[in-house]
Design an enzyme around this catalytic site. Structure first.
Site, short mmCIF file in Angstrom:
data_model
loop_
_atom_site.label_atom_id
_atom_site.label_comp_id
_atom_site.label_asym_id
_atom_site.label_seq_id
_atom_site.Cartn_x
_atom_site.Cartn_y
_atom_site.Cartn_z
N LYS A 187 -57.87 54.30 92.46
CA LYS A 187 -57.24 55.59 92.19
C LYS A 187 -55.73 55.44 92.06
O LYS A 187 -55.11 55.96 91.13
CB LYS A 187 -57.58 56.60 93.29
CG LYS A 187 -56.97 57.97 93.06
CD LYS A 187 -57.29 58.95 94.18
CE LYS A 187 -58.70 59.45 94.12
NZ LYS A 187 -58.96 60.57 95.06
N GLU A 193 -56.47 44.26 97.13
CA GLU A 193 -57.61 43.41 96.77
C GLU A 193 -57.98 43.61 95.31
O GLU A 193 -58.22 42.64 94.57
CB GLU A 193 -58.81 43.71 97.66
CG GLU A 193 -58.60 43.49 99.14
CD GLU A 193 -58.19 44.74 99.88
OE1 GLU A 193 -58.42 44.80 101.10
OE2 GLU A 193 -57.62 45.67 99.24
N GLY A 245 -63.14 58.53 98.08
CA GLY A 245 -63.63 57.27 97.52
C GLY A 245 -65.11 57.04 97.74
O GLY A 245 -65.83 56.66 96.82
N ARG A 246 -65.60 57.25 98.96
CA ARG A 246 -67.01 56.96 99.25
C ARG A 246 -67.95 58.03 98.72
O ARG A 246 -69.17 57.91 98.88
CB ARG A 246 -67.19 56.76 100.75
CG ARG A 246 -66.75 57.92 101.61
CD ARG A 246 -66.69 57.52 103.09
NE ARG A 246 -66.14 58.56 103.94
CZ ARG A 246 -64.84 58.77 104.13
NH1 ARG A 246 -63.95 58.01 103.49
NH2 ARG A 246 -64.41 59.72 104.94
N GLU A 331 -67.35 55.30 108.07
CA GLU A 331 -66.00 55.68 107.67
C GLU A 331 -65.81 57.19 107.77
O GLU A 331 -64.70 57.66 108.03
CB GLU A 331 -65.71 55.21 106.23
CG GLU A 331 -64.23 55.23 105.87
CD GLU A 331 -63.93 54.49 104.60
OE1 GLU A 331 -63.52 53.32 104.68
OE2 GLU A 331 -64.10 55.07 103.52
N HIS A 362 -89.10 39.62 109.31
CA HIS A 362 -89.04 38.22 109.68
C HIS A 362 -87.64 37.83 110.15
O HIS A 362 -87.28 36.66 110.16
CB HIS A 362 -89.48 37.35 108.51
CG HIS A 362 -90.90 37.60 108.10
ND1 HIS A 362 -91.96 36.88 108.61
CD2 HIS A 362 -91.45 38.52 107.27
CE1 HIS A 362 -93.09 37.33 108.10
NE2 HIS A 362 -92.80 38.33 107.28
N LYS A 490 -54.38 47.51 106.94
CA LYS A 490 -53.75 47.32 105.63
C LYS A 490 -52.26 47.06 105.77
O LYS A 490 -51.68 46.17 105.13
CB LYS A 490 -53.96 48.55 104.75
CG LYS A 490 -55.37 48.73 104.19
CD LYS A 490 -55.39 49.96 103.30
CE LYS A 490 -56.75 50.21 102.69
NZ LYS A 490 -56.75 51.42 101.83
#
Length: 528
Positions: A187, A193, A245-246, A331, A362, A490
């Site tokens: 955004k 990153e 964002g999420r 979050e 398993h 951050k």
């Protein structure tokens, strides 16, 4: 009200006995919308507990808060923002006002523009799409693209998120720079990153004969920064600050998904989310699936003090769903302060984790069945698979899903365990061996079942869990739509950048950090 719920949870109730007492329990303790069924009857919630949970929800004013959200009120109070990701899937265009302005004309215009862009590249020489983002700009579309792989009829899609160079290197190694479209999703166009990976991808494309001017696009609101990066404005798709964002894959963040499955299937995905929105707004009480899913979550985490929640999709293509829901829940509701700034005096959100069945059986199911902690399990499975010629596989998959929830509930007592090994052991050794084969049982689970994992169904599932998180947050009195907890790390990472390369001193850091920096510098082999 919390004390009453705690008293109800303290009763020694075996889930199996609730079925014996009520022959209609399965139907009574389920919720349905369309063809989707949510069964929470294999929990210790009985009629009294459910009534108390419904009273708790009513007292929280969740319905008023819901209506405020859909109306465009700034319910994200710490940031002064509306929460309108639901507008992105409002395909019928019913007015949604933000500061007195209807946002829907622009939402639908962007959707149409995305569709034209997607069709252009689906019909072009492009063979691969690389989506570069992180967090909500990655987890949602990456999860959905994998979930809807039977509907892929466009270019291959890849997702790069980790700043670890291995991620971008391994992804680009399988692509042709001349036939790859790169979408940079950030955004602000400053996420370290994402921008580090974007610059690497751009250098690769130039070096390998591609054309970033025509093969890069962006999902961002920072037009000045995208222009400076070399991406023309007609290849930039923005979204408003009322989309977190999420919660953003319903709009331009979902561009890579739209290119993979096509605009028609993408609209079906949106339609599924819209149908769940309508259900959440209209269904009452126990008929409201998001409400009941939320109340089951409240019962297990805040009332019963079960610290974690396992999400167990019996669908290989939903392999990224637990990670997606991990971010959505942790979050959103991983908070310790109420909306009014006071300390939260009850547990906040659970630890969310999981893997697809049957792989998990398993791996970690041993802990779920016989470990010392109770871990509520949330199973989900489709009645049908896409591979019609492999129907026997799906039959076995479904049988395993149903068997696990039954086993968690029933368990195996010591007498049954003795009978299991009585032919092989006797005396003290029989008792020892039998003890290892006891399952406590009485471990809660829910099951979400639907006909087929298609785009509309996936949309319903994601919207269902979004609304679950919202309702839980309202009951806890917290803001589910900020995420200040990600900021400090951050900030410190930015400050440590020049320290770990030796350009700045670590002397103001703690002893552990100084030691780690010194080790890194001593063993650093290149100035990458």
């Amino acid at each position: 009200m919390w004390d009453k719920l705690k008293d109800l949870a303290a009763r020694e109730t075996r889930i199996e006995s609730l079925f014996a007492e009520d022959q209609t329990r399965a139907q009574s303790f389920s919720a349905q919308t369309g063809d989707m069924l949510f069964d929470y009857s294999k929990t210790a919630i009985d009629a009294a507990a459910r009534d108390a949970l419904l009273d708790l929800a009513a007292a929280s004013g969740w319905e008023e808060r819901r209506d405020a959200m859909f109306s465009g009120a700034p319910i994200n109070e710490t940031e002064g923002r509306a929460v309108l990701h639901t507008a992105l899937r409002n395909l019928d265009g019913d007015p949604v006002l933000q500061d007195g302005t209807d946002v829907m004309p622009e939402v639908l215009a962007v959707l149409d523009r995305m569709a034209r862009f997607a069709d252009q590249f689906r019909a072009s020489k492009i063979t691969d799409v690389v989506n570069i983002g992180i967090g909500g700009s990655d987890l949602g579309p990456a999860m959905a693209a994998r979930a809807l792989s039977p509907y892929h009829d466009g270019p291959r899609v890849h997702f790069v998120s980790n700043v670890d160079g291995a991620h971008i290197a391994d992804t680009l190694r399988g692509c042709d720079a001349r036939t790859t479209l790169v979408i940079v999703a950030s955004k602000t166009f400053t996420t370290i990153e994402t921008m580090t990976n974007a610059r690497t991808a751009k250098a690769w494309m130039v070096d390998q004969g591609g054309d970033p001017a025509t093969q890069f696009a962006a999902v961002s609101t920072a037009l000045d920064k995208t222009e400076a990066f070399g991406i023309p404005a007609d290849r930039v798709f923005g979204f408003e600050d009322w989309v977190g964002g999420r919660y953003s894959m319903w709009g331009p963040i979902g561009l890579s998904l739209m290119i993979a499955i096509g605009p028609k299937a993408f609209r079906a995905f949106l339609r599924g989310g819209q149908e769940m929105d309508r259900h959440m707004r209209s269904a009452k009480g126990t008929d409201n699936m998001p409400l009941m899913l939320a109340l089951v979550g409240i019962w297990h985490r805040q009332v019963c003090d079960y610290a974690s929640r396992a999400v167990l999709p019996y669908d290989e293509r939903l392999g990224r769903l637990p990670a997606y829901l991990q971010q959505l829940e942790m979050e959103s509701n991983g908070k310790s302060v109420r909306m009014d700034g006071t300390r939260l005096d009850i547990p906040s959100g659970p630890i969310v984790w999981g893997e697809p069945g049957t792989n998990g059986q398993h791996a970690f199911y041993q802990l779920i069945h016989q470990g010392t902690d109770v871990i509520p399990c949330e199973f989900m499975v489709a009645a049908n698979g896409h591979e019609a010629d492999l129907g026997h596989h799906h039959d076995l998959l479904v049988a395993n899903c149903f068997a696990q929830s039954e086993a968690l509930m029933r368990g195996r007592d010591l007498d049954a365990a003795r009978a299991k090994v009585a032919d092989s052991f006797e005396g003290a050794e029989l008792e020892r061996q039998a003890a290892h084969r006891v399952f406590a049982g009485n471990r809660p689970s829910t099951t979400l079942i639907y006909p087929l994992l298609d785009p509309a169904t996936l949309g319903q599932i994601i919207a269902l869990y979004e609304h679950r998180v919202f309702i839980e947050g309202v009951i806890l009195g917290i803001n589910s739509y900020d995420q200040w907890g990600v900021e400090l790390g951050k900030e410190l990472a930015t400050a440590l950048g020049p320290v770990v390369t030796g350009e700045a001193s670590a002397e103001d850091k703690d002893g552990s950090t100084r030691q780690l920096v010194a080790y890194r510098l001593a063993h650093r082999t290149s100035a990458t």
